[in-house]
Write a protein that holds these residues in place. Structure first.
Motif, PDB file in Angstrom:
ATOM      1  N   MET A   7       0.856  -1.185   0.000  1.00  0.00           N
ATOM      2  CA  MET A   7       0.000   0.000   0.000  1.00  0.00           C
ATOM      3  C   MET A   7       0.890   1.231   0.000  1.00  0.00           C
ATOM      4  O   MET A   7       1.800   1.343   0.837  1.00  0.00           O
ATOM      5  CB  MET A   7      -0.909   0.009   1.234  1.00  0.00           C
ATOM      6  N   VAL A   8       0.621   2.155  -0.928  1.00  0.00           N
ATOM      7  CA  VAL A   8       1.459   3.335  -1.101  1.00  0.00           C
ATOM      8  C   VAL A   8       0.600   4.595  -1.116  1.00  0.00           C
ATOM      9  O   VAL A   8      -0.393   4.661  -1.844  1.00  0.00           O
ATOM     10  CB  VAL A   8       2.274   3.264  -2.419  1.00  0.00           C
ATOM     11  N   GLN A   9       1.007   5.569  -0.336  1.00  0.00           N
ATOM     12  CA  GLN A   9       0.311   6.854  -0.351  1.00  0.00           C
ATOM     13  C   GLN A   9       0.596   7.583  -1.661  1.00  0.00           C
ATOM     14  O   GLN A   9       1.678   7.447  -2.244  1.00  0.00           O
ATOM     15  CB  GLN A   9       0.766   7.688   0.851  1.00  0.00           C
ATOM     16  N   HIS A  10      -0.347   8.375  -2.137  1.00  0.00           N
ATOM     17  CA  HIS A  10      -0.250   9.025  -3.439  1.00  0.00           C
ATOM     18  C   HIS A  10       1.048   9.801  -3.628  1.00  0.00           C
ATOM     19  O   HIS A  10       1.659   9.746  -4.700  1.00  0.00           O
ATOM     20  CB  HIS A  10      -1.441   9.988  -3.636  1.00  0.00           C
ATOM     21  N   ASN A  11       1.477  10.522  -2.610  1.00  0.00           N
ATOM     22  CA  ASN A  11       2.632  11.408  -2.759  1.00  0.00           C
ATOM     23  C   ASN A  11       3.946  10.775  -2.322  1.00  0.00           C
ATOM     24  O   ASN A  11       4.948  11.467  -2.154  1.00  0.00           O
ATOM     25  CB  ASN A  11       2.407  12.698  -1.973  1.00  0.00           C
ATOM     26  N   PHE A  12       3.963   9.461  -2.157  1.00  0.00           N
ATOM     27  CA  PHE A  12       5.187   8.789  -1.720  1.00  0.00           C
ATOM     28  C   PHE A  12       6.159   8.653  -2.885  1.00  0.00           C
ATOM     29  O   PHE A  12       5.793   8.208  -3.979  1.00  0.00           O
ATOM     30  CB  PHE A  12       4.863   7.398  -1.166  1.00  0.00           C
ATOM     31  N   THR A  13       7.431   9.047  -2.669  1.00  0.00           N
ATOM     32  CA  THR A  13       8.400   9.045  -3.774  1.00  0.00           C
ATOM     33  C   THR A  13       9.707   8.327  -3.439  1.00  0.00           C
ATOM     34  O   THR A  13      10.574   8.201  -4.296  1.00  0.00           O
ATOM     35  CB  THR A  13       8.740  10.484  -4.194  1.00  0.00           C
ATOM     36  N   ALA A  14       9.886   7.865  -2.181  1.00  0.00           N
ATOM     37  CA  ALA A  14      11.172   7.277  -1.789  1.00  0.00           C
ATOM     38  C   ALA A  14      11.478   5.989  -2.550  1.00  0.00           C
ATOM     39  O   ALA A  14      12.638   5.659  -2.788  1.00  0.00           O
ATOM     40  CB  ALA A  14      11.198   7.010  -0.284  1.00  0.00           C
ATOM     41  N   ILE A  15      10.443   5.253  -2.939  1.00  0.00           N
ATOM     42  CA  ILE A  15      10.613   4.062  -3.771  1.00  0.00           C
ATOM     43  C   ILE A  15       9.773   4.266  -5.023  1.00  0.00           C
ATOM     44  O   ILE A  15       8.598   4.601  -4.939  1.00  0.00           O
ATOM     45  CB  ILE A  15      10.152   2.780  -3.044  1.00  0.00           C
ATOM     46  N   LYS A  16      10.394   4.063  -6.180  1.00  0.00           N
ATOM     47  CA  LYS A  16       9.658   4.245  -7.432  1.00  0.00           C
ATOM     48  C   LYS A  16       8.602   3.156  -7.598  1.00  0.00           C
ATOM     49  O   LYS A  16       8.845   1.987  -7.307  1.00  0.00           O
ATOM     50  CB  LYS A  16      10.624   4.215  -8.615  1.00  0.00           C
ATOM     51  N   ILE A  17       7.446   3.568  -8.049  1.00  0.00           N
ATOM     52  CA  ILE A  17       6.345   2.630  -8.259  1.00  0.00           C
ATOM     53  C   ILE A  17       6.774   1.482  -9.169  1.00  0.00           C
ATOM     54  O   ILE A  17       6.342   0.332  -9.002  1.00  0.00           O
ATOM     55  CB  ILE A  17       5.118   3.350  -8.855  1.00  0.00           C
ATOM     56  N   GLU A  18       7.676   1.756 -10.113  1.00  0.00           N
ATOM     57  CA  GLU A  18       8.122   0.723 -11.053  1.00  0.00           C
ATOM     58  C   GLU A  18       8.759  -0.464 -10.324  1.00  0.00           C
ATOM     59  O   GLU A  18       8.702  -1.595 -10.800  1.00  0.00           O
ATOM     60  CB  GLU A  18       9.123   1.309 -12.055  1.00  0.00           C
ATOM     61  N   GLN A  19       9.383  -0.195  -9.176  1.00  0.00           N
ATOM     62  CA  GLN A  19      10.020  -1.263  -8.418  1.00  0.00           C
ATOM     63  C   GLN A  19       8.997  -2.202  -7.780  1.00  0.00           C
ATOM     64  O   GLN A  19       9.342  -3.308  -7.356  1.00  0.00           O
ATOM     65  CB  GLN A  19      10.904  -0.663  -7.320  1.00  0.00           C
ATOM     66  N   LEU A  20       7.750  -1.758  -7.726  1.00  0.00           N
ATOM     67  CA  LEU A  20       6.723  -2.519  -7.028  1.00  0.00           C
ATOM     68  C   LEU A  20       5.782  -3.250  -7.974  1.00  0.00           C
ATOM     69  O   LEU A  20       4.834  -3.898  -7.535  1.00  0.00           O
ATOM     70  CB  LEU A  20       5.905  -1.573  -6.133  1.00  0.00           C
ATOM     71  N   ARG A  21       6.023  -3.142  -9.272  1.00  0.00           N
ATOM     72  CA  ARG A  21       5.069  -3.614 -10.272  1.00  0.00           C
ATOM     73  C   ARG A  21       4.712  -5.090 -10.148  1.00  0.00           C
ATOM     74  O   ARG A  21       3.599  -5.497 -10.466  1.00  0.00           O
ATOM     75  CB  ARG A  21       5.626  -3.349 -11.684  1.00  0.00           C
ATOM     76  N   GLU A  22       5.640  -5.911  -9.680  1.00  0.00           N
ATOM     77  CA  GLU A  22       5.361  -7.354  -9.643  1.00  0.00           C
ATOM     78  C   GLU A  22       4.484  -7.755  -8.459  1.00  0.00           C
ATOM     79  O   GLU A  22       4.100  -8.916  -8.340  1.00  0.00           O
ATOM     80  CB  GLU A  22       6.673  -8.144  -9.602  1.00  0.00           C
ATOM     81  N   PHE A  23       4.149  -6.791  -7.602  1.00  0.00           N
ATOM     82  CA  PHE A  23       3.311  -7.064  -6.440  1.00  0.00           C
ATOM     83  C   PHE A  23       1.974  -6.347  -6.577  1.00  0.00           C
ATOM     84  O   PHE A  23       1.887  -5.318  -7.245  1.00  0.00           O
ATOM     85  CB  PHE A  23       4.006  -6.581  -5.162  1.00  0.00           C
ATOM     86  N   PRO A  24       0.925  -6.867  -5.942  1.00  0.00           N
ATOM     87  CA  PRO A  24      -0.337  -6.125  -5.896  1.00  0.00           C
ATOM     88  C   PRO A  24      -0.130  -4.815  -5.128  1.00  0.00           C
ATOM     89  O   PRO A  24       0.288  -4.838  -3.966  1.00  0.00           O
ATOM     90  CB  PRO A  24      -1.278  -7.058  -5.138  1.00  0.00           C
ATOM     91  N   VAL A  25      -0.380  -3.692  -5.782  1.00  0.00           N
ATOM     92  CA  VAL A  25      -0.155  -2.377  -5.171  1.00  0.00           C
ATOM     93  C   VAL A  25      -1.474  -1.614  -5.125  1.00  0.00           C
ATOM     94  O   VAL A  25      -2.196  -1.544  -6.123  1.00  0.00           O
ATOM     95  CB  VAL A  25       0.896  -1.562  -5.954  1.00  0.00           C
ATOM     96  N   THR A  26      -1.758  -1.034  -3.976  1.00  0.00           N
ATOM     97  CA  THR A  26      -2.946  -0.193  -3.810  1.00  0.00           C
ATOM     98  C   THR A  26      -2.505   1.206  -3.422  1.00  0.00           C
ATOM     99  O   THR A  26      -1.716   1.367  -2.472  1.00  0.00           O
ATOM    100  CB  THR A  26      -3.875  -0.752  -2.722  1.00  0.00           C
ATOM    101  N   LEU A  27      -2.975   2.204  -4.135  1.00  0.00           N
ATOM    102  CA  LEU A  27      -2.724   3.586  -3.751  1.00  0.00           C
ATOM    103  C   LEU A  27      -3.708   3.965  -2.652  1.00  0.00           C
ATOM    104  O   LEU A  27      -4.896   3.652  -2.739  1.00  0.00           O
ATOM    105  CB  LEU A  27      -2.894   4.519  -4.948  1.00  0.00           C
ATOM    106  N   ILE A  28      -3.212   4.628  -1.629  1.00  0.00           N
ATOM    107  CA  ILE A  28      -4.069   4.980  -0.500  1.00  0.00           C
ATOM    108  C   ILE A  28      -3.956   6.467  -0.197  1.00  0.00           C
ATOM    109  O   ILE A  28      -2.960   7.121  -0.523  1.00  0.00           O
ATOM    110  CB  ILE A  28      -3.699   4.173   0.764  1.00  0.00           C
ATOM    111  N   SER A  29      -4.989   6.980   0.437  1.00  0.00           N
ATOM    112  CA  SER A  29      -5.014   8.384   0.819  1.00  0.00           C
ATOM    113  C   SER A  29      -4.203   8.606   2.092  1.00  0.00           C
ATOM    114  O   SER A  29      -3.846   7.657   2.808  1.00  0.00           O
ATOM    115  CB  SER A  29      -6.453   8.829   1.056  1.00  0.00           C
TER     116      SER A  29
END
Length: 252
Positions: free
Chosen positions: A51-73
Protein backbone atom coordinates in the motif's frame (compact mmCIF):
# COMPACT_ATOMS: atom_id res chain seq x y z
CA UNK A 1 -3.77 0.30 -10.08
CA UNK A 2 -6.48 0.35 -7.44
CA UNK A 3 -7.01 3.48 -5.35
CA UNK A 4 -8.67 3.73 -1.95
CA UNK A 5 -9.75 6.99 -0.36
CA UNK A 6 -11.84 6.13 2.71
CA UNK A 7 -10.45 4.76 5.97
CA UNK A 8 -13.85 3.07 6.48
CA UNK A 9 -13.19 0.68 3.59
CA UNK A 10 -13.41 -3.01 4.59
CA UNK A 11 -9.86 -3.66 3.36
CA UNK A 12 -8.53 -0.90 5.57
CA UNK A 13 -10.23 -2.55 8.53
CA UNK A 14 -8.46 -5.81 7.68
CA UNK A 15 -5.10 -4.03 7.51
CA UNK A 16 -5.71 -2.42 10.89
CA UNK A 17 -6.26 -5.85 12.44
CA UNK A 18 -2.62 -6.63 11.63
CA UNK A 19 -1.60 -4.05 14.22
CA UNK A 20 -2.82 -6.52 16.87
CA UNK A 21 -1.30 -9.86 17.82
CA UNK A 22 -4.70 -11.53 17.60
CA UNK A 23 -5.18 -10.25 14.06
CA UNK A 24 -1.72 -11.42 13.03
CA UNK A 25 -2.17 -14.85 14.59
CA UNK A 26 -5.57 -15.37 12.96
CA UNK A 27 -4.47 -14.28 9.48
CA UNK A 28 -0.91 -15.60 9.44
CA UNK A 29 0.15 -12.19 8.13
CA UNK A 30 1.77 -9.04 9.47
CA UNK A 31 2.41 -5.51 8.27
CA UNK A 32 5.63 -3.64 7.65
CA UNK A 33 5.79 0.12 7.53
CA UNK A 34 8.38 2.45 6.04
CA UNK A 35 10.69 2.54 3.05
CA UNK A 36 13.61 0.61 4.53
CA UNK A 37 11.54 -2.30 5.82
CA UNK A 38 9.57 -2.56 2.58
CA UNK A 39 12.82 -2.53 0.58
CA UNK A 40 14.10 -5.40 2.72
CA UNK A 41 10.84 -7.28 2.15
CA UNK A 42 11.16 -6.78 -1.61
CA UNK A 43 14.20 -9.09 -1.51
CA UNK A 44 12.01 -11.95 -0.25
CA UNK A 45 9.02 -13.86 -1.59
CA UNK A 46 6.92 -13.06 1.47
CA UNK A 47 5.03 -9.94 0.34
CA UNK A 48 1.27 -10.32 -0.09
CA UNK A 49 0.46 -6.75 -1.08
CA UNK A 50 1.80 -3.20 -0.89
CA UNK A 51 0.00 0.00 0.00
CA UNK A 52 1.46 3.33 -1.10
CA UNK A 53 0.31 6.85 -0.35
CA UNK A 54 -0.25 9.03 -3.44
CA UNK A 55 2.63 11.41 -2.76
CA UNK A 56 5.19 8.79 -1.72
CA UNK A 57 8.40 9.05 -3.77
CA UNK A 58 11.17 7.28 -1.79
CA UNK A 59 10.61 4.06 -3.77
CA UNK A 60 9.66 4.24 -7.43
CA UNK A 61 6.35 2.63 -8.26
CA UNK A 62 8.12 0.72 -11.05
CA UNK A 63 10.02 -1.26 -8.42
CA UNK A 64 6.72 -2.52 -7.03
CA UNK A 65 5.07 -3.61 -10.27
CA UNK A 66 5.36 -7.35 -9.64
CA UNK A 67 3.31 -7.06 -6.44
CA UNK A 68 -0.34 -6.13 -5.90
CA UNK A 69 -0.16 -2.38 -5.17
CA UNK A 70 -2.95 -0.19 -3.81
CA UNK A 71 -2.72 3.59 -3.75
CA UNK A 72 -4.07 4.98 -0.50
CA UNK A 73 -5.01 8.38 0.82
CA UNK A 74 -3.24 10.22 3.64
CA UNK A 75 -6.25 9.43 5.81
CA UNK A 76 -5.82 5.70 5.28
CA UNK A 77 -2.07 5.92 5.75
CA UNK A 78 -2.59 7.55 9.13
CA UNK A 79 -5.24 5.03 10.17
CA UNK A 80 -3.12 1.94 9.50
CA UNK A 81 0.15 3.37 10.78
CA UNK A 82 1.69 2.41 14.10
CA UNK A 83 3.61 5.70 14.18
CA UNK A 84 2.60 9.33 14.58
CA UNK A 85 4.17 10.35 11.27
CA UNK A 86 3.74 7.57 8.71
CA UNK A 87 6.13 7.44 5.77
CA UNK A 88 3.35 6.46 3.40
CA UNK A 89 4.32 2.94 2.36
CA UNK A 90 3.25 -0.39 3.87
CA UNK A 91 3.60 -4.06 2.98
CA UNK A 92 1.51 -6.99 4.15
CA UNK A 93 3.72 -10.07 4.44
CA UNK A 94 3.23 -13.73 5.22
CA UNK A 95 4.50 -14.83 8.61
CA UNK A 96 7.79 -16.61 8.20
CA UNK A 97 7.82 -20.41 8.31
CA UNK A 98 11.37 -21.29 9.29
CA UNK A 99 13.14 -24.22 10.87
CA UNK A 100 16.53 -24.74 12.47
CA UNK A 101 19.15 -27.30 11.56
CA UNK A 102 21.59 -27.34 14.47
CA UNK A 103 24.17 -28.99 12.26
CA UNK A 104 24.26 -25.71 10.33
CA UNK A 105 22.83 -23.05 12.65
CA UNK A 106 25.31 -23.21 15.49
CA UNK A 107 25.43 -19.65 16.83
CA UNK A 108 22.21 -18.75 18.59
CA UNK A 109 20.65 -16.15 20.85
CA UNK A 110 17.83 -17.31 23.15
CA UNK A 111 15.39 -14.86 24.75
CA UNK A 112 13.81 -15.81 28.07
CA UNK A 113 10.77 -13.67 28.83
CA UNK A 114 12.12 -10.50 27.20
CA UNK A 115 9.14 -8.20 26.83
CA UNK A 116 10.19 -4.74 25.70
CA UNK A 117 9.69 -4.50 21.91
CA UNK A 118 12.60 -2.11 21.50
CA UNK A 119 14.95 -4.48 23.29
CA UNK A 120 13.74 -7.46 21.28
CA UNK A 121 14.17 -5.69 17.96
CA UNK A 122 17.56 -4.31 18.94
CA UNK A 123 18.78 -7.78 19.88
CA UNK A 124 17.63 -9.25 16.57
CA UNK A 125 19.46 -6.47 14.75
CA UNK A 126 22.56 -6.92 16.91
CA UNK A 127 22.51 -10.70 16.42
CA UNK A 128 22.33 -10.11 12.66
CA UNK A 129 25.28 -7.72 12.79
CA UNK A 130 27.29 -10.16 14.92
CA UNK A 131 26.79 -13.02 12.47
CA UNK A 132 24.45 -15.04 14.66
CA UNK A 133 22.48 -17.75 12.86
CA UNK A 134 19.23 -17.75 14.80
CA UNK A 135 17.21 -16.15 17.57
CA UNK A 136 14.89 -18.31 19.66
CA UNK A 137 11.91 -16.69 21.40
CA UNK A 138 11.22 -18.49 24.66
CA UNK A 139 7.95 -18.44 26.54
CA UNK A 140 6.97 -15.00 27.81
CA UNK A 141 8.98 -13.19 25.15
CA UNK A 142 7.16 -10.59 23.07
CA UNK A 143 5.86 -11.01 19.52
CA UNK A 144 8.33 -10.86 16.64
CA UNK A 145 5.71 -9.17 14.46
CA UNK A 146 4.88 -6.37 16.89
CA UNK A 147 5.34 -3.14 14.87
CA UNK A 148 7.80 -1.75 17.43
CA UNK A 149 9.88 -4.94 17.29
CA UNK A 150 9.99 -4.78 13.50
CA UNK A 151 11.00 -1.11 13.48
CA UNK A 152 13.79 -1.77 15.99
CA UNK A 153 15.02 -4.83 14.09
CA UNK A 154 15.23 -2.79 10.86
CA UNK A 155 14.68 -5.79 8.60
CA UNK A 156 17.16 -8.11 10.33
CA UNK A 157 14.41 -10.67 10.92
CA UNK A 158 14.73 -11.42 7.19
CA UNK A 159 18.46 -12.15 7.54
CA UNK A 160 18.48 -14.86 10.20
CA UNK A 161 16.22 -17.58 11.58
CA UNK A 162 13.71 -16.60 14.24
CA UNK A 163 11.76 -19.39 15.93
CA UNK A 164 9.90 -19.99 19.20
CA UNK A 165 9.53 -22.73 21.76
CA UNK A 166 10.29 -23.86 25.29
CA UNK A 167 13.87 -22.99 26.12
CA UNK A 168 14.30 -26.08 28.31
CA UNK A 169 13.56 -28.25 25.27
CA UNK A 170 15.86 -26.22 23.06
CA UNK A 171 18.67 -26.52 25.59
CA UNK A 172 18.41 -30.32 25.42
CA UNK A 173 18.66 -30.18 21.63
CA UNK A 174 21.59 -27.76 21.76
CA UNK A 175 23.53 -29.97 24.12
CA UNK A 176 22.79 -33.02 22.00
CA UNK A 177 24.27 -31.10 19.06
CA UNK A 178 27.41 -30.28 21.12
CA UNK A 179 26.65 -26.56 21.19
CA UNK A 180 27.80 -24.91 24.46
CA UNK A 181 24.94 -23.16 26.25
CA UNK A 182 25.68 -20.02 28.25
CA UNK A 183 23.28 -18.19 30.50
CA UNK A 184 23.67 -14.56 31.48
CA UNK A 185 23.64 -13.85 35.20
CA UNK A 186 23.91 -10.68 37.24
CA UNK A 187 25.90 -12.52 39.91
CA UNK A 188 27.22 -15.99 40.81
CA UNK A 189 28.48 -16.52 37.30
CA UNK A 190 31.82 -16.55 35.54
CA UNK A 191 33.32 -13.36 34.11
CA UNK A 192 32.48 -13.49 30.41
CA UNK A 193 36.05 -12.63 29.45
CA UNK A 194 37.16 -16.05 30.75
CA UNK A 195 35.15 -17.88 28.08
CA UNK A 196 36.84 -18.18 24.68
CA UNK A 197 35.19 -17.28 21.40
CA UNK A 198 33.90 -20.20 19.37
CA UNK A 199 32.34 -21.36 16.11
CA UNK A 200 29.31 -22.60 18.02
CA UNK A 201 27.49 -21.34 21.10
CA UNK A 202 24.07 -20.49 22.45
CA UNK A 203 23.58 -17.44 24.67
CA UNK A 204 20.50 -16.98 26.83
CA UNK A 205 19.45 -13.52 28.01
CA UNK A 206 16.48 -12.82 30.21
CA UNK A 207 13.63 -10.61 31.27
CA UNK A 208 14.43 -6.94 31.82
CA UNK A 209 13.59 -7.09 35.52
CA UNK A 210 13.98 -10.70 36.59
CA UNK A 211 16.79 -11.88 34.31
CA UNK A 212 17.02 -15.48 33.12
CA UNK A 213 14.79 -17.89 35.03
CA UNK A 214 16.74 -19.78 37.70
CA UNK A 215 15.50 -23.12 36.37
CA UNK A 216 16.98 -22.27 32.97
CA UNK A 217 20.27 -21.16 34.52
CA UNK A 218 20.60 -24.56 36.16
CA UNK A 219 20.51 -26.24 32.74
CA UNK A 220 23.32 -24.24 31.13
CA UNK A 221 26.97 -25.20 30.76
CA UNK A 222 28.10 -21.89 32.27
CA UNK A 223 26.50 -18.64 33.34
CA UNK A 224 28.32 -15.47 32.42
CA UNK A 225 28.28 -12.04 33.96
CA UNK A 226 29.58 -8.67 32.83
CA UNK A 227 31.48 -6.78 35.57
CA UNK A 228 30.09 -3.35 36.40
CA UNK A 229 32.76 -0.77 37.19
CA UNK A 230 30.53 2.20 37.89
CA UNK A 231 27.56 2.75 40.15
CA UNK A 232 24.85 1.36 37.86
CA UNK A 233 23.22 -1.78 39.21
CA UNK A 234 22.74 -3.44 35.83
CA UNK A 235 23.04 -3.16 32.06
CA UNK A 236 20.18 -2.93 29.60
CA UNK A 237 19.52 -6.46 28.34
CA UNK A 238 20.10 -5.51 24.70
CA UNK A 239 23.43 -3.87 25.55
CA UNK A 240 24.49 -6.90 27.57
CA UNK A 241 23.50 -9.24 24.75
CA UNK A 242 25.59 -7.22 22.29
CA UNK A 243 28.69 -7.34 24.50
CA UNK A 244 28.38 -11.08 25.05
CA UNK A 245 27.56 -11.99 21.44
CA UNK A 246 30.54 -10.10 20.07
CA UNK A 247 32.81 -11.67 22.66
CA UNK A 248 31.60 -15.20 21.99
CA UNK A 249 31.65 -14.83 18.20
CA UNK A 250 34.90 -16.13 16.75
CA UNK A 251 36.46 -13.45 14.51
CA UNK A 252 36.08 -14.30 10.83
Amino acid sequence: MEELQSAKNVRVKEWKKLLTKKGRDQSGKYMLEGAHLVEEALKTNEIVEIMVQHNFTAIKIEQLREFPVTLISAEISQSISATETPQGIFAVCKKRDVGLDLAIHRKLLLLDGVQDPGNIGTMIRTADAAGIDAVIFGEGTGDLYNPKVLRSAQGSHFHLKVVGGKLSEWIKQLKAADIPVYGSAIENGEPFINVPSSDSFALIVGNEGAGVDSAILRQTDKNLYIPLYGQSESLNVAVAAGILLYHLQKPI
